[in-house]
Scaffold this motif. Structure first.
Motif, PDB file in Angstrom:
ATOM      1  N   MET A  22      -4.318 -31.320 -27.752  1.00 31.38           N
ATOM      2  CA  MET A  22      -2.877 -31.209 -27.922  1.00 31.38           C
ATOM      3  C   MET A  22      -2.484 -30.206 -29.006  1.00 31.38           C
ATOM      4  N   ASN A  23      -3.467 -29.659 -29.716  1.00 33.78           N
ATOM      5  CA  ASN A  23      -3.186 -28.652 -30.729  1.00 33.78           C
ATOM      6  C   ASN A  23      -2.164 -29.146 -31.748  1.00 33.78           C
ATOM      7  N   VAL A  24      -2.369 -30.336 -32.240  1.00 39.87           N
ATOM      8  CA  VAL A  24      -1.491 -30.946 -33.229  1.00 39.87           C
ATOM      9  C   VAL A  24      -2.279 -31.108 -34.523  1.00 39.87           C
ATOM     10  N   GLU A  25      -1.707 -30.633 -35.604  1.00 32.26           N
ATOM     11  CA  GLU A  25      -2.372 -30.789 -36.891  1.00 32.26           C
ATOM     12  C   GLU A  25      -2.278 -32.245 -37.330  1.00 32.26           C
ATOM     13  N   THR A  26      -3.314 -32.737 -37.972  1.00 31.95           N
ATOM     14  CA  THR A  26      -3.331 -34.117 -38.430  1.00 31.95           C
ATOM     15  C   THR A  26      -3.652 -34.179 -39.916  1.00 31.95           C
ATOM     16  N   LYS A  27      -2.896 -34.990 -40.622  1.00 31.96           N
ATOM     17  CA  LYS A  27      -3.166 -35.259 -42.030  1.00 31.96           C
ATOM     18  C   LYS A  27      -3.252 -36.767 -42.212  1.00 31.96           C
ATOM     19  N   SER A  28      -3.908 -37.186 -43.273  1.00 30.19           N
ATOM     20  CA  SER A  28      -4.119 -38.601 -43.499  1.00 30.19           C
ATOM     21  C   SER A  28      -3.924 -38.937 -44.969  1.00 30.19           C
ATOM     22  N   VAL A  29      -3.277 -40.068 -45.241  1.00 24.70           N
ATOM     23  CA  VAL A  29      -3.017 -40.461 -46.623  1.00 24.70           C
ATOM     24  C   VAL A  29      -2.874 -41.971 -46.695  1.00 24.70           C
ATOM     25  N   SER A  30      -3.311 -42.551 -47.804  1.00 22.23           N
ATOM     26  CA  SER A  30      -3.072 -43.968 -48.061  1.00 22.23           C
ATOM     27  C   SER A  30      -1.622 -44.144 -48.498  1.00 22.23           C
ATOM     28  N   ILE A  31      -1.027 -45.259 -48.128  1.00 22.55           N
ATOM     29  CA  ILE A  31       0.371 -45.509 -48.476  1.00 22.55           C
ATOM     30  C   ILE A  31       0.587 -45.461 -49.987  1.00 22.55           C
ATOM     31  N   ASP A  32      -0.401 -45.852 -50.753  1.00 20.25           N
ATOM     32  CA  ASP A  32      -0.266 -45.847 -52.214  1.00 20.25           C
ATOM     33  C   ASP A  32      -0.229 -44.435 -52.789  1.00 20.25           C
ATOM     34  N   ASN A  33      -0.703 -43.453 -52.038  1.00 25.35           N
ATOM     35  CA  ASN A  33      -0.711 -42.064 -52.502  1.00 25.35           C
ATOM     36  C   ASN A  33       0.303 -41.201 -51.753  1.00 25.35           C
ATOM     37  N   VAL A 155       1.072 -37.335 -39.390  1.00 22.94           N
ATOM     38  CA  VAL A 155       0.657 -37.808 -40.710  1.00 22.94           C
ATOM     39  C   VAL A 155       0.313 -39.287 -40.592  1.00 22.94           C
ATOM     40  N   MET A 156      -0.956 -39.609 -40.699  1.00 24.75           N
ATOM     41  CA  MET A 156      -1.412 -40.992 -40.577  1.00 24.75           C
ATOM     42  C   MET A 156      -1.335 -41.666 -41.942  1.00 24.75           C
ATOM     43  N   ILE A 157      -0.492 -42.684 -42.037  1.00 22.61           N
ATOM     44  CA  ILE A 157      -0.312 -43.408 -43.293  1.00 22.61           C
ATOM     45  C   ILE A 157      -1.122 -44.694 -43.231  1.00 22.61           C
ATOM     46  N   ARG A 158      -2.263 -44.684 -43.893  1.00 24.16           N
ATOM     47  CA  ARG A 158      -3.147 -45.839 -43.881  1.00 24.16           C
ATOM     48  C   ARG A 158      -2.627 -46.898 -44.847  1.00 24.16           C
ATOM     49  N   ASN A 159      -2.777 -48.144 -44.453  1.00 22.41           N
ATOM     50  CA  ASN A 159      -2.328 -49.252 -45.301  1.00 22.41           C
ATOM     51  C   ASN A 159      -3.467 -50.260 -45.426  1.00 22.41           C
ATOM     52  N   PRO A 160      -4.276 -50.155 -46.463  1.00 21.93           N
ATOM     53  CA  PRO A 160      -5.449 -51.027 -46.614  1.00 21.93           C
ATOM     54  C   PRO A 160      -5.108 -52.519 -46.680  1.00 21.93           C
ATOM     55  N   LYS A 161      -3.860 -52.826 -46.969  1.00 19.61           N
ATOM     56  CA  LYS A 161      -3.479 -54.241 -47.102  1.00 19.61           C
ATOM     57  C   LYS A 161      -3.320 -54.941 -45.758  1.00 19.61           C
ATOM     58  N   THR A 170     -10.189 -51.911 -31.568  1.00 23.52           N
ATOM     59  CA  THR A 170      -9.008 -51.816 -32.420  1.00 23.52           C
ATOM     60  C   THR A 170      -9.400 -51.543 -33.850  1.00 23.52           C
ATOM     61  N   LEU A 171     -10.489 -52.148 -34.320  1.00 26.23           N
ATOM     62  CA  LEU A 171     -10.968 -51.882 -35.671  1.00 26.23           C
ATOM     63  C   LEU A 171     -11.288 -50.405 -35.838  1.00 26.23           C
ATOM     64  N   ALA A 172     -11.889 -49.831 -34.810  1.00 25.25           N
ATOM     65  CA  ALA A 172     -12.191 -48.403 -34.878  1.00 25.25           C
ATOM     66  C   ALA A 172     -10.908 -47.592 -34.950  1.00 25.25           C
ATOM     67  N   ALA A 173      -9.927 -47.964 -34.142  1.00 25.40           N
ATOM     68  CA  ALA A 173      -8.657 -47.238 -34.135  1.00 25.40           C
ATOM     69  C   ALA A 173      -7.976 -47.310 -35.489  1.00 25.40           C
ATOM     70  N   GLN A 174      -8.082 -48.461 -36.162  1.00 21.20           N
ATOM     71  CA  GLN A 174      -7.450 -48.615 -37.457  1.00 21.20           C
ATOM     72  C   GLN A 174      -8.039 -47.651 -38.483  1.00 21.20           C
ATOM     73  N   THR A 175      -9.300 -47.333 -38.338  1.00 26.03           N
ATOM     74  CA  THR A 175      -9.986 -46.562 -39.358  1.00 26.03           C
ATOM     75  C   THR A 175     -10.057 -45.084 -39.008  1.00 26.03           C
ATOM     76  N   VAL A 176      -9.677 -44.716 -37.789  1.00 28.18           N
ATOM     77  CA  VAL A 176      -9.762 -43.325 -37.388  1.00 28.18           C
ATOM     78  C   VAL A 176      -8.645 -42.541 -38.041  1.00 28.18           C
ATOM     79  N   VAL A 177      -9.002 -41.734 -39.054  1.00 30.64           N
ATOM     80  CA  VAL A 177      -8.019 -40.910 -39.735  1.00 30.64           C
ATOM     81  C   VAL A 177      -8.558 -39.524 -40.047  1.00 30.64           C
ATOM     82  N   PRO A 178      -9.687 -39.133 -39.398  1.00 30.86           N
ATOM     83  CA  PRO A 178     -10.393 -38.026 -39.980  1.00 30.86           C
ATOM     84  C   PRO A 178     -10.218 -36.696 -39.290  1.00 30.86           C
ATOM     85  N   VAL A 179      -9.050 -36.397 -38.721  1.00 31.01           N
ATOM     86  CA  VAL A 179      -8.944 -35.216 -37.904  1.00 31.01           C
ATOM     87  C   VAL A 179      -8.028 -34.197 -38.537  1.00 31.01           C
TER      88      VAL A 179
END
Length: 205
Positions: A22-33, A155-161, A170-179
């Motif tokens: 899809m040629n979409v840029e992806t970024k990832s960040v924890s909600i706390d940051n 922009v994937m906003i991860r929420n460890p809580k 689903t566990l894999a989907a929750q952790t997939v942020v690396p693109v």
């Protein structure tokens, strides 16, 4: 266990392929940051900026129920800052994944702060149609809304809580942020394969 790890890796590669296609840029960040990330990663534009329009699709990791008050405060402050930094021609969308998956805010002007704040305050009730996979939904939606003149970023906003008991997929989907997908050469940079031990740890638990 070996089969589970293999499945996780296959799922990881699947999401990478989706982003690349899809040629979409992806970024990832924890909600706390998140606020620091916005300052560093989102350009501060003039309202009448001549830069190419941007569409940010924010993919928020959620619990089964709605977000806790602390997370809402962080998100609201962060999105107020986003609204200030983007131009009139820029847009944002909000998609959720993990606890509940769907589109919480369709493509909206970055300056429409009232609409954005309402979506964050009522995140779960704003999702009118639940989907099985919020991550894939975000990329599909980004592709549907894309045009030649607009730069699209998920922009994937991860929420460890948001600790949930889920299936392996689903566990894999929750952790997939690396693109991260480069628009110039469509090369996929796998920067979070180092997260694989965390995925394995979650599966073991």
């Amino acid at each position: 266990m070996k089969n589970l790890i293999t499945l996780v890796i296959m799922l990881l590669m699947n999401y990478l392929a989706i982003a690349q296609e899809m040629n979409v840029e992806t970024k990832s960040v924890s909600i706390d940051n998140l606020i620091t990330f916005i300052v560093d990663a989102i350009e501060n534009k003039d309202e009448e900026s001549d830069d190419a329009p941007e569409h940010y699709i924010f993919l928020i990791q959620t619990p089964v129920s709605d977000l806790i008050a602390e997370d809402k405060v962080i998100l609201k402050q962060a999105f107020k800052l986003i609204s200030k930094r983007l131009a009139l021609t820029d847009h944002i969308s909000i998609v959720t994944y993990s606890g509940f998956s769907g589109i919480a805010l369709k493509k909206t002007s970055a300056k429409d702060l009232k609409e954005i704040m309402y979506a964050l305050e009522h995140l779960k009730s704003n999702v009118k149609e639940l989907h099985k996979d919020g991550i894939e939904l975000a990329y599909t939606y980004a592709n549907e809304q894309a045009d030649e003149d607009t730069l699209s970023t998920v922009v994937m906003i991860r929420n460890p809580k948001t600790m949930l008991t889920r299936s392996t997929a689903t566990l894999a989907a929750q952790t997939v942020v690396p693109v991260e997908v480069s628009k110039n050469n469509n090369a996929v940079l796998l920067t979070a394969i180092t997260l694989l031990p965390q995925i394995i740890s979650v599966i073991k638990d």
